[in-house]
Scaffold this motif. Structure first.
Motif, short mmCIF file in Angstrom:
data_model
loop_
_atom_site.label_atom_id
_atom_site.label_comp_id
_atom_site.label_asym_id
_atom_site.label_seq_id
_atom_site.Cartn_x
_atom_site.Cartn_y
_atom_site.Cartn_z
N ASN A 121 0.73 -1.15 0.17
CA ASN A 121 -0.11 0.18 0.14
C ASN A 121 0.93 1.32 0.09
O ASN A 121 0.39 2.28 0.14
CB ASN A 121 -0.95 -0.02 0.93
CG ASN A 121 -0.38 0.09 2.54
OD1 ASN A 121 0.84 0.17 2.63
ND2 ASN A 121 -1.03 -0.18 3.47
N ARG A 122 2.16 1.21 -0.15
CA ARG A 122 3.09 2.11 -0.48
C ARG A 122 3.31 3.24 0.85
O ARG A 122 3.46 4.36 0.66
CB ARG A 122 2.64 2.94 -1.68
CG ARG A 122 2.59 2.02 -2.98
CD ARG A 122 2.18 2.81 -4.07
NE ARG A 122 3.24 3.69 -4.68
CZ ARG A 122 2.97 4.69 -5.50
NH1 ARG A 122 1.55 4.97 -5.83
NH2 ARG A 122 3.98 5.30 -6.02
N VAL A 123 2.87 2.65 1.92
CA VAL A 123 2.90 3.32 3.03
C VAL A 123 3.27 2.94 4.40
O VAL A 123 2.64 1.58 4.51
CB VAL A 123 1.70 4.41 3.03
CG1 VAL A 123 0.56 3.59 3.65
CG2 VAL A 123 2.04 5.65 4.08
N TYR A 124 3.73 3.27 5.31
CA TYR A 124 3.63 2.66 6.78
C TYR A 124 2.30 3.31 7.46
O TYR A 124 2.11 4.42 7.93
CB TYR A 124 4.64 3.23 7.55
CG TYR A 124 6.01 2.42 7.24
CD1 TYR A 124 6.14 1.29 7.73
CD2 TYR A 124 7.14 3.29 6.38
CE1 TYR A 124 7.73 0.55 7.15
CE2 TYR A 124 8.22 2.62 5.97
CZ TYR A 124 8.38 1.15 6.47
OH TYR A 124 9.67 0.67 6.22
N GLY A 125 1.45 2.36 7.27
CA GLY A 125 -0.07 2.79 7.88
C GLY A 125 -0.20 2.53 9.63
O GLY A 125 -0.60 3.66 9.89
N MET A 126 0.26 1.64 9.95
CA MET A 126 0.27 1.59 11.39
C MET A 126 0.75 2.60 12.37
O MET A 126 0.35 3.03 13.25
CB MET A 126 1.00 0.05 11.73
CG MET A 126 0.58 -0.25 13.39
SD MET A 126 -1.22 -0.45 13.28
CE MET A 126 -1.14 -2.41 13.20
N SER A 132 7.42 4.56 2.43
CA SER A 132 8.18 3.21 2.49
C SER A 132 8.95 3.17 1.34
O SER A 132 8.86 4.12 0.30
CB SER A 132 7.07 2.34 2.55
OG SER A 132 6.61 1.96 1.35
N PRO A 133 9.78 2.13 1.29
CA PRO A 133 10.61 1.87 -0.10
C PRO A 133 9.54 1.66 -1.29
O PRO A 133 10.42 1.51 -2.37
CB PRO A 133 11.40 0.74 0.17
CG PRO A 133 10.81 -0.11 1.45
CD PRO A 133 10.06 1.05 2.31
N SER A 198 -2.48 -2.45 -2.85
CA SER A 198 -3.59 -2.58 -1.87
C SER A 198 -3.61 -1.13 -1.45
O SER A 198 -2.74 -0.41 -1.15
CB SER A 198 -3.23 -3.11 -0.89
OG SER A 198 -4.18 -3.14 0.23
N GLN A 199 -5.04 -0.65 -1.68
CA GLN A 199 -5.19 0.75 -1.31
C GLN A 199 -5.21 0.97 0.27
O GLN A 199 -5.56 0.67 0.85
CB GLN A 199 -6.29 1.30 -1.80
CG GLN A 199 -7.80 0.90 -1.28
CD GLN A 199 -8.08 -0.64 -1.79
OE1 GLN A 199 -7.54 -1.07 -2.45
NE2 GLN A 199 -9.25 -0.85 -1.42
N CYS A 200 -4.46 2.32 0.48
CA CYS A 200 -4.50 2.90 1.97
C CYS A 200 -5.13 4.41 1.83
O CYS A 200 -4.46 5.08 1.59
CB CYS A 200 -3.23 2.94 2.49
SG CYS A 200 -3.25 3.86 4.11
#
Lengths: 267, 69, 382
Positions: A121-126, A132-133, A198-200
């Protein structure tokens, strides 16, 4: 739906945000497991840390929720000890390719029979929306307030270069392909990597003005194309979906069994 | 294979988070969000039982129950 | 003993013992001065149908053995200081998730890459406190190969009994020195096997609900009970919980299961302690020099004794207090800046009478080094 049999329903509704693509991956995985007729006692799911890793808690398998980036290393120990078990390793993009990057490439190289699902999802969501890389040059994140200057990995290319014997990409929009690809990955005798875009909507979507979960899934439809399609030739910026690599190579546990036989014969 | 016929949409309102993915991608516009942002089958008679809503639901909140026609 | 006589390195004695204890799986990464353990495991494990893996680093090594342990296997990894640092994260996981495993740290000089081929006992406190967060730990050591063998078997037994990682804190001298080892006949040293749950299929199984005796019966991954294992605080089913009562009880359990069994966990040897006016307290390779001094001086009628600790953590404070109560002086002999010294001082009645005899230059502490300190303490000059 019989998929309820595979769920730990007491933990629902799950922790993921409205419209999170990870729920669609969970959905697809359930159907895959059901279609394949796998027994719950024969499945071990090993996850790391992050939004993605929480998938393990919702599934009624043997579940091992480990450390950030280390899921594959734990999974290798499980698989080597009980090669007959089906080992599934869902990971986030930062989990798999930043902190867990070394474990990832070495798992690809060894060709041990398990399935790594990179929920990208191209991001650190938590932790609330850091880059993110896999975020990519020019994106925005809470730690890239002036724009991200980090170039991104391509999961398919890195897995291929590292020697994974099954490499595929699909998206949370393409749910039928998701189930098909997961089934083929699990059936493949060797190390399989499935990247699921995956979408965030909560963090990546909002920071990058990509709209709602629906808008983000619409983009998955328009910005991707089947491998080798005519559309790709006309528009090289399209992201290809499908199975990129599928090859037979010696599988690690099988090879080690031969080591045992060789040792016992005194050779 | 015989054509599938809709029995009912089973919607788990406790699990539905109202993201609207099912509503948007339904090819026959069968689904709507109600005033509580929970999905409802507004036009079940139009349902073609493709089950894409069920497959795409991130919350596992919809089941399209069918029978053989 | 009806065993087999060998002449081996300490690292080999450790391997023999691990196999004797029923080791099934080893994962490791080469690092001096522990590498012989991995090399020998790669030869020996497949001979008995076990499995050896050389991993991409020490982080992966400890993770892999934890994964293997969950399938019911007895597992081991071996490393030295820098690798031991990398293992702290996985070690904490094994403590939290209560996974039996044994970690060998063949100590070398540090910090950092330090002195790869030289001796040190500098990881005593890292073994105790390297993992973040409150916890307790079991760390054992030995000063000769027969004891390395026995204590290694004990490490596996403790690990299974208490469902916790156990650290074997050896050192470069013990690891590389060759001496006689008599491998006991099978059955001579009792082995503790994994306590399996008797809960039947279909009946609710609680992987994290201790029995009355505090032990937690396990169910192997791949077996009939499916449960969750996590490094998060968790309830009796293994599912994450931040309920303050659950958190408090789990942390107390993790600490109490070790600190409440110090007597059962304490292994030590004593030489001429009863009437000793000067009590040396030592462990590992240092204890060899300490014993040399004690034996030598006893011949001259001096009332000197040695308490050799094999259990370092949990620190056997009551034992140290008891054994030192008649001594005028206590001298802690170790190859670090006084890492165990602090615990000894806390344990004894008169901490001002506790002195340190140490060496931190990569050279094995000698009887002469110890004698020099004794002369200073006794006011005889060096």
């Amino acid at each position: 739906m019989a998929v309820g049999d595979y769920l730990r329903e007491r933990f629902f509704p799950h922790i993921w945000c409205p419209g999170c693509g990870h729920g669609i991956v969970l959905n697809g995985l359930l159907r895959t497991v059901e279609n394949m007729g796998l027994k719950k006692n024969d499945i071990v799911m090993v996850s790391g840390i992050g939004c993605s890793s929480r998938i393990a808690g919702y599934l009624d398998f043997h579940t091992l929720h480990t450390l950030h980036g280390r899921a594959l290393a734990f999974a290798v120990g499980v698989k080597m000890s009980r090669p007959e078990l089906t080992v599934l390793v869902p990971m986030g993009d930062g989990d798999a390719l930043s902190i867990g990057g070394n474990h990832f490439i070495h798992a690809c190289r060894r060709n041990i029979d398990m399935t790594a699902i990179v929920m990208n999802n191209r991001v650190y969501g938590m932790t609330g929306g850091q880059y993110s890389p896999l975020s990519g040059y020019g994106t925005m994140a809470t730690t890239a307030p002036y724009t991200n200057i980090d170039q991104e990995f391509d999961v398919v290319n890195i897995a291929t270069a590292a020697g994974a014997t099954f490499v595929a990409r699909t998206t949370a929009y393409h749910v039928q392909q998701l189930a098909d690809v997961l089934e083929e990955a699990i059936r493949h005798k060797g190390f399989s990597v499935v990247e699921v875009m995956s979408q965030c909507p909560t963090y990546f979507g909002r920071k990058n003005k990509e709209g709602s979960a629906v808008d983000m899934m619409e983009k998955m439809k328009t910005l991707t194309t089947p491998i080798g399609s005519k559309a790709k030739q006309e528009n090289p910026s399209l992201i290809e979906r499908g199975i990129f690599v599928k090859k037979e190579m010696p599988e690690y546990c099988t090879e080690y069994q031969r080591i045992i036989e060789r040792a016992m014969k005194g050779k | 294979m015989a054509k599938l016929k809709l029995k009912t949409h089973v919607i788990n309102r406790d699990w539905c988070k109202g993201c609207g993915i099912c509503v948007h991608f339904c090819p026959k516009k069968v689904l709507e969000l109600d005033e509580n942002d929970k999905v409802v089958a507004a036009r079940p008679q139009d349902c073609v039982c493709c089950k894409l809503c069920e497959l795409r639901c991130p919350d596992l909140a919809i089941e399209v129950q069918t029978e053989q026609e | 003993m009806g065993g087999r006589l060998t002449f081996v390195q300490g690292n080999e004695a450790c391997v023999e013992a691990a196999l004797y204890a029923g080791l099934d799986f080893f994962a490791g990464y080469p690092i001096t001065p522990s590498t012989e353990i991995a090399e020998l495991m790669s030869v020996r494990l497949p001979l008995k149908g076990g499995r050896f893996m050389q991993m991409e680093d020490e982080i992966a090594s400890i993770c892999a053995i934890i994964g293997a342990s969950l399938t019911g296997k007895k597992v081991l990894t071996a490393t030295s200081g820098p690798g031991f640092s990398l293992m702290q994260e996985g070690l904490g996981f094994a403590i939290m998730a209560e996974i039996p495993c044994v970690i060998v740290d063949v100590q070398r000089g540090g910090p950092s890459t330090g002195l790869p081929t030289k001796v040190s006992q500098g990881d005593v406190n890292q073994a105790r406190w390297g993992v973040h967060g409150d916890h307790s730990i079991i760390a054992l050591t030995a000063s000769n190969h027969q004891d390395v063998f026995a204590i290694t078997v004990e490490a596996f037994n403790f690990s299974e009994t208490y469902r916790t990682p156990v650290i074997l804190l050896f050192d470069e001298v013990i690891g590389h020195m060759r001496e006689r080892l008599e491998i006991p006949a099978p059955g001579e040293i009792p082995l503790v096997e994994r306590l399996k749950t008797s809960v039947r299929e279909g009946v609710d199984y609680h992987p994290y609900l201790p029995r009355e005796d505090g032990r937690l019966p396990m169910s192997d991954f791949g077996g009939v009970h499916r449960y969750n294992v996590t490094g998060l605080f968790h309830d009796m089913w293994g599912f994450p919980s931040d309920n303050p009562r659950v958190v408090h009880e789990l942390l107390r359990h993790l600490v109490d299961k070790i600190e409440g069994h110090v007597v059962e966990l304490t292994r030590y040897k004593e030489y001429f302690v009863d009437d000793a006016e000067i009590l040396l307290i030592s462990y590992g390779a240092s204890a060899r020099s300490a014993l040399h001094v004690v034996v030598d001086r006893r011949k001259r009628g001096e009332r000197i004794g040695l308490l050799e600790l094999q259990t370092i953590w949990p620190f056997p404070a009551a034992l140290v207090r008891e054994k030192s109560k008649n001594a005028r002086y206590v001298v802690v002999v170790e190859m670090n800046m006084g890492q165990l010294l602090q615990s000894v001082k806390e344990a004894v009645e008169r901490p001002e009478r506790v002195f340190l005899s140490n060496r931190v230059d990569g050279v094995l502490i000698t009887p002469e080094d110890i004698r020099n300190i004794l002369r200073l303490i006794q006011g005889k000059g060096v």
